[in-house]
Design a protein around this motif. Structure first.
Motif, PDB file in Angstrom:
ATOM      1  N   GLY A   7      44.270  60.243  10.100  1.00  0.00           N
ATOM      2  CA  GLY A   7      44.661  59.190  10.975  1.00  0.00           C
ATOM      3  C   GLY A   7      45.961  59.063  11.309  1.00  0.00           C
ATOM      4  O   GLY A   7      46.405  58.040  11.396  1.00  0.00           O
ATOM      5  N   LEU A   8      46.571  60.099  11.231  1.00  0.00           N
ATOM      6  CA  LEU A   8      47.985  59.939  11.631  1.00  0.00           C
ATOM      7  C   LEU A   8      48.243  60.517  13.041  1.00  0.00           C
ATOM      8  O   LEU A   8      47.901  61.479  13.688  1.00  0.00           O
ATOM      9  N   ASP A   9      49.182  59.639  13.848  1.00  0.00           N
ATOM     10  CA  ASP A   9      49.509  59.857  15.242  1.00  0.00           C
ATOM     11  C   ASP A   9      50.792  60.508  15.410  1.00  0.00           C
ATOM     12  O   ASP A   9      50.797  61.593  15.199  1.00  0.00           O
ATOM     13  N   ARG A  10      51.998  60.020  15.169  1.00  0.00           N
ATOM     14  CA  ARG A  10      53.359  60.489  15.379  1.00  0.00           C
ATOM     15  C   ARG A  10      53.989  60.674  13.886  1.00  0.00           C
ATOM     16  O   ARG A  10      53.693  60.172  13.133  1.00  0.00           O
ATOM     17  N   VAL A  11      54.428  61.956  14.114  1.00  0.00           N
ATOM     18  CA  VAL A  11      54.960  62.537  12.641  1.00  0.00           C
ATOM     19  C   VAL A  11      56.311  63.130  12.747  1.00  0.00           C
ATOM     20  O   VAL A  11      56.703  63.492  13.873  1.00  0.00           O
ATOM     21  N   VAL A  12      56.941  62.945  11.667  1.00  0.00           N
ATOM     22  CA  VAL A  12      58.182  64.178  11.773  1.00  0.00           C
ATOM     23  C   VAL A  12      57.612  65.326  11.125  1.00  0.00           C
ATOM     24  O   VAL A  12      56.793  65.469  10.201  1.00  0.00           O
ATOM     25  N   ILE A  13      57.951  66.565  11.962  1.00  0.00           N
ATOM     26  CA  ILE A  13      57.373  67.792  11.583  1.00  0.00           C
ATOM     27  C   ILE A  13      58.377  68.664  11.488  1.00  0.00           C
ATOM     28  O   ILE A  13      59.352  68.889  12.308  1.00  0.00           O
ATOM     29  N   GLY A  14      58.218  69.583  10.468  1.00  0.00           N
ATOM     30  CA  GLY A  14      59.372  70.652  10.402  1.00  0.00           C
ATOM     31  C   GLY A  14      58.384  72.079   9.901  1.00  0.00           C
ATOM     32  O   GLY A  14      57.371  72.016   9.381  1.00  0.00           O
ATOM     33  N   GLY A  15      59.108  73.221  10.092  1.00  0.00           N
ATOM     34  CA  GLY A  15      58.621  74.472   9.801  1.00  0.00           C
ATOM     35  C   GLY A  15      59.854  75.410   9.522  1.00  0.00           C
ATOM     36  O   GLY A  15      60.744  75.229  10.190  1.00  0.00           O
ATOM     37  N   LEU A  16      59.549  76.497   8.834  1.00  0.00           N
ATOM     38  CA  LEU A  16      60.457  77.377   8.451  1.00  0.00           C
ATOM     39  C   LEU A  16      60.020  78.791   9.104  1.00  0.00           C
ATOM     40  O   LEU A  16      58.821  79.006   8.789  1.00  0.00           O
ATOM     41  N   SER A  17      61.013  79.473   9.315  1.00  0.00           N
ATOM     42  CA  SER A  17      60.340  80.813  10.099  1.00  0.00           C
ATOM     43  C   SER A  17      59.268  80.597  11.133  1.00  0.00           C
ATOM     44  O   SER A  17      59.191  80.011  11.921  1.00  0.00           O
ATOM     45  N   MET A  18      58.036  81.487  10.719  1.00  0.00           N
ATOM     46  CA  MET A  18      57.062  81.368  11.562  1.00  0.00           C
ATOM     47  C   MET A  18      56.562  79.922  11.528  1.00  0.00           C
ATOM     48  O   MET A  18      56.206  79.370  12.805  1.00  0.00           O
ATOM     49  N   GLY A  19      56.653  79.189  10.636  1.00  0.00           N
ATOM     50  CA  GLY A  19      56.601  77.945  10.604  1.00  0.00           C
ATOM     51  C   GLY A  19      57.354  77.163  11.689  1.00  0.00           C
ATOM     52  O   GLY A  19      56.681  76.174  12.324  1.00  0.00           O
ATOM     53  N   GLY A  20      58.287  77.295  11.840  1.00  0.00           N
ATOM     54  CA  GLY A  20      59.311  76.823  13.042  1.00  0.00           C
ATOM     55  C   GLY A  20      58.606  77.026  14.283  1.00  0.00           C
ATOM     56  O   GLY A  20      58.865  76.397  15.397  1.00  0.00           O
ATOM     57  N   GLN A  21      58.373  78.314  14.565  1.00  0.00           N
ATOM     58  CA  GLN A  21      57.778  78.695  15.767  1.00  0.00           C
ATOM     59  C   GLN A  21      56.478  77.917  15.912  1.00  0.00           C
ATOM     60  O   GLN A  21      56.030  77.374  16.958  1.00  0.00           O
ATOM     61  N   ILE A  22      55.578  77.657  14.986  1.00  0.00           N
ATOM     62  CA  ILE A  22      54.332  76.911  15.020  1.00  0.00           C
ATOM     63  C   ILE A  22      54.799  75.364  15.446  1.00  0.00           C
ATOM     64  O   ILE A  22      53.943  74.820  16.390  1.00  0.00           O
ATOM     65  N   VAL A  23      55.758  74.872  14.766  1.00  0.00           N
ATOM     66  CA  VAL A  23      56.298  73.412  15.115  1.00  0.00           C
ATOM     67  C   VAL A  23      56.717  73.425  16.448  1.00  0.00           C
ATOM     68  O   VAL A  23      56.362  72.512  17.304  1.00  0.00           O
ATOM     69  N   MET A  24      57.264  74.549  17.151  1.00  0.00           N
ATOM     70  CA  MET A  24      57.784  74.488  18.558  1.00  0.00           C
ATOM     71  C   MET A  24      56.435  74.800  19.434  1.00  0.00           C
ATOM     72  O   MET A  24      56.337  73.734  20.464  1.00  0.00           O
ATOM     73  N   GLU A  25      55.340  75.235  19.008  1.00  0.00           N
ATOM     74  CA  GLU A  25      54.252  75.283  19.755  1.00  0.00           C
ATOM     75  C   GLU A  25      53.646  73.816  19.767  1.00  0.00           C
ATOM     76  O   GLU A  25      53.033  73.453  20.528  1.00  0.00           O
ATOM     77  N   PHE A  26      53.605  73.251  18.620  1.00  0.00           N
ATOM     78  CA  PHE A  26      53.085  71.885  18.399  1.00  0.00           C
ATOM     79  C   PHE A  26      53.726  70.844  19.317  1.00  0.00           C
ATOM     80  O   PHE A  26      53.167  70.091  20.081  1.00  0.00           O
ATOM     81  N   CYS A  27      55.060  70.977  19.263  1.00  0.00           N
ATOM     82  CA  CYS A  27      55.727  70.285  20.356  1.00  0.00           C
ATOM     83  C   CYS A  27      55.510  70.518  21.789  1.00  0.00           C
ATOM     84  O   CYS A  27      55.470  69.541  22.850  1.00  0.00           O
ATOM     85  N   ARG A  28      55.090  71.412  21.996  1.00  0.00           N
ATOM     86  CA  ARG A  28      54.614  71.951  23.420  1.00  0.00           C
ATOM     87  C   ARG A  28      53.409  71.245  23.894  1.00  0.00           C
ATOM     88  O   ARG A  28      53.368  70.792  24.841  1.00  0.00           O
ATOM     89  N   LEU A  29      52.473  71.344  22.932  1.00  0.00           N
ATOM     90  CA  LEU A  29      51.163  70.809  23.276  1.00  0.00           C
ATOM     91  C   LEU A  29      51.131  69.386  22.694  1.00  0.00           C
ATOM     92  O   LEU A  29      50.364  68.686  23.520  1.00  0.00           O
TER      93      LEU A  29
END
Length: 270
Positions: free
Chosen positions: A86-108
């Motif tokens: 039930g969460l809408d807007r979040v602060v999101i962070g990732g490291l290494s591959m996780g950072g690239q996943i976060v960039m993809e999350f930002c894209r989508l």
């Protein structure tokens, strides 16, 4: 702190859900699991944040799906978990591959991002040679498991001086890597080989952003972090001394201090 599971996107996702307050989502790298964020989950849950740290598809307590797992799939799994919670807007962070996943999350899902942490990562697409290396490594991991790979690269994940000085940290990292499911890790490597370039995305980021890197990171050197910092308008850059690719584990106090300052800034823009 609650270790829980959720049924989303046809898989079971294991995750930590700790604390109460505004949500902070932390995405682990390869070939780790959510326990890599233990120093951050504890600190920020105690500091007034609700910290959610999932195991990615193919890692930890989350379902292993052999084949190829694109970054988009990881990002959509995270979005589905947030929907489940039930969460809408979040602060999101990732490291290494996780950072690239976060960039993809930002894209989508740009509308779901309130603030952004990119640690020890880089935005470029894979080179042709890099694609071959990742695909070959995927086959090796399936064939051999992760022990040999771990033993070869541990001193790049954790700085050699920290392997000696911080044996518990080295043991934790080694244990995560030894325990990573080979088919899951291989699927991530195959998907990561095909990732898009996120350079243009960085220029469109309009929320507070923090770029963090270990001073002695060989995988994603300081120059990569500086370049990302320049491309993200208004971003902050934190270089963590005495750390390599995992500054959140090697120097958790310094990493947490940088993240704490950043989160305070995010709150002022609420």
């Amino acid at each position: 702190m609650t270790a829980a599971t959720a049924q989303v996107n046809g898989i079971t996702v294991g995750y930590e859900d700790a604390g109460a307050g505004d949500p902070l989502v932390l995405v682990h790298g390869h070939p780790f699991d959510r326990s890599m964020w233990a120093p951050q989950v504890g600190a920020f849950a105690a500091g007034g944040w609700r910290v959610i740290a999932p195991d990615l598809r193919g890692y930890g307590a989350t379902t292993v799906v052999p084949g190829t797992t694109p970054l988009e799939t990881f990002a959509r799994d995270i979005a589905a978990l947030l929907d489940h919670l039930g969460l809408d807007r979040v602060v999101i962070g990732g490291l290494s591959m996780g950072g690239q996943i976060v960039m993809e999350f930002c894209r989508l899902f740009p509308e779901r991002v309130r603030g952004l942490l990119l640690a020890d990562t880089f935005p470029e697409a894979e080179t042709e040679d890099g694609k071959r290396v990742r695909r070959d490594m995927a086959e090796r991991l399936v064939r051999e498991g992760l022990k040999g790979y771990t033993d070869e690269v541990l001193s790049k994940m954790v700085a050699p001086y920290n392997i000696e000085a911080l044996p518990a940290v080295a043991d934790h990292v080694r244990g995560m890597m030894y325990g990573a499911p080979p088919e899951g890790a291989a699927a991530a490597l195959r998907g990561r080989a095909e990732r898009p370039d996120y350079g243009d995305l960085l220029g469109r980021i309009a929320v507070p952003a923090l770029v963090v890197v270990g001073r002695d990171d060989e995988y994603t050197p300081v120059t990569d972090a500086e370049a990302m910092h320049r491309r993200i308008s208004g971003s902050e850059l934190a270089i963590i001394e005495g750390a390599a690719h995992l500054p959140n584990l090697e120097r958790p106090d310094e990493f947490n201090a940088a993240l704490d300052r950043f989160l305070a800034r995010v709150m002022t823009k609420a």
